[in-house]
Design a protein around this motif. Structure first.
Motif, PDB file in Angstrom:
ATOM      1  N   ASP A 171      -2.298 -10.783   6.539  1.00  0.00           N
ATOM      2  CA  ASP A 171      -2.813  -9.423   6.417  1.00  0.00           C
ATOM      3  C   ASP A 171      -4.325  -9.381   6.621  1.00  0.00           C
TER       4      ASP A 171
ATOM      5  N   ALA B 216      -3.908  -0.264   7.886  1.00  0.00           N
ATOM      6  CA  ALA B 216      -4.006  -1.724   7.772  1.00  0.00           C
ATOM      7  C   ALA B 216      -3.664  -2.397   9.096  1.00  0.00           C
ATOM      8  N   GLN B 217      -2.657  -1.869   9.771  1.00  0.00           N
ATOM      9  CA  GLN B 217      -2.285  -2.434  11.073  1.00  0.00           C
ATOM     10  C   GLN B 217      -3.370  -2.179  12.109  1.00  0.00           C
TER      11      GLN B 217
ATOM     12  N   HIS C 288       6.120  -3.062   7.278  1.00  0.00           N
ATOM     13  CA  HIS C 288       5.912  -2.144   6.153  1.00  0.00           C
ATOM     14  C   HIS C 288       4.436  -1.875   5.888  1.00  0.00           C
ATOM     15  N   ARG C 289       3.550  -2.326   6.773  1.00  0.00           N
ATOM     16  CA  ARG C 289       2.127  -2.052   6.592  1.00  0.00           C
ATOM     17  C   ARG C 289       1.820  -0.566   6.786  1.00  0.00           C
ATOM     18  N   THR C 290       0.724  -0.129   6.185  1.00  0.00           N
ATOM     19  CA  THR C 290       0.222   1.199   6.508  1.00  0.00           C
ATOM     20  C   THR C 290      -0.344   1.171   7.923  1.00  0.00           C
TER      21      THR C 290
ATOM     22  N   ASP D  73       4.034  -3.688  12.940  1.00  0.00           N
ATOM     23  CA  ASP D  73       3.471  -3.173  11.687  1.00  0.00           C
ATOM     24  C   ASP D  73       4.384  -3.393  10.490  1.00  0.00           C
TER      25      ASP D  73
ATOM     26  N   GLY E 283       4.003 -10.090  12.682  1.00  0.00           N
ATOM     27  CA  GLY E 283       2.938  -9.282  12.092  1.00  0.00           C
ATOM     28  C   GLY E 283       1.595  -9.968  12.087  1.00  0.00           C
TER      29      GLY E 283
END
Length: 242
Positions: A82, A113-114, A108-110, A106, A78
């Motif tokens: 972040d 955000a990714q 569990h990111r939205t 990605d 990832g």
């Protein structure tokens, strides 16, 4: 042929976990080599997917720098942060090492955000092939609709290609190919649907290597004979000395 040009047709991308496996795979005629996060982390005794430190991944990229005759793409999980700027800095370092591409997942990111991470990497390292991975099938959420939505967001953020591990249906592949119009990567399976460009072995080579090592050890213990042929000591020494 450049790494990006390989994606105009279909090719198999084997995933290495150390220098020796990468060199052997390149010499076997594969047009590019990837790394596998599970193999890299497991070899160091760390579970895959912890996403807390880039050091193991970056150490392998540095060790391979200048040693491969074919392009290298790195599984960056990832991005180990972040913060889009931090991920972009890693991407720039990889480009400076001669790396041709990366995977960015990605998890569990939205999607938003990714996409910010993908956009930052694309801006900082414009020649890097960004394979944007979505884990909708891997983690079991959203199905084909959410997969297409996320991939479209990543495409618009600057992704070069898309990766959907766990997707096996030819019908789903056709939907993604039609909707996204970027090179599609899936994991190796016995039958590859039409429209797939890149077929990754993922962690399969590393896991099979472990199974083979166990089988040889058991043969030695039980008085049997190995069913596979080992790479010779001399051959491996020659490859590592290059």
């Amino acid at each position: 042929m450049t790494f990006a040009e390989l994606h105009r047709g279909r090719f198999v991308l084997p995933n290495a976990w150390d220098v020796a496996s990468a060199l052997l795979l390149a010499d076997a005629g594969f047009p590019a080599i990837g790394t596998t996060s599970l193999g890299v982390t497991a070899a160091a005794g760390v579970p895959d997917g912890s996403n807390d430190s880039p050091e193991l991944t970056m150490a392998l990229a540095r060790a391979l720098s200048g040693r491969l005759s074919v392009p290298l793409t790195v599984d960056l999980e990832g991005g180990y942060s972040d913060d889009p700027r931090a991920v972009a800095e890693l991407a720039v370092e990889l480009v400076e090492l001669g790396v041709a591409g990366i995977n960015l997942e990605d998890g569990h990111r939205t999607a938003e955000a990714q996409a910010a991470i993908v956009s930052a990497v694309a801006a900082a390292a414009p020649g890097l092939f960004i394979n944007a991975r979505t884990d909708t099938y891997w983690l079991g959420y959203g199905g084909i609709d959410e997969t297409v939505r996320r991939l479209a967001v990543y495409r618009d953020a600057g992704a070069s290609g898309v990766f959907v591990p766990g997707m096996t249906s030819a019908a789903d592949v056709a939907v993604v190919v039609e909707a996204i119009r970027l090179p599609l990567n899936i994991l190796w399976q016995p039958e590859i649907p039409a429209g797939v460009t890149r077929v990754s072995t993922g962690s399969a080579l590393y896991r099979h290597a472990l199974a083979s090592a166990l089988a040889v050890a058991e043969s030695a213990r039980d008085g049997g004979r190995p069913t596979s042929t080992a790479i010779s000591y001399d051959e491996l020494q020659v490859k590592l000395a290059r």
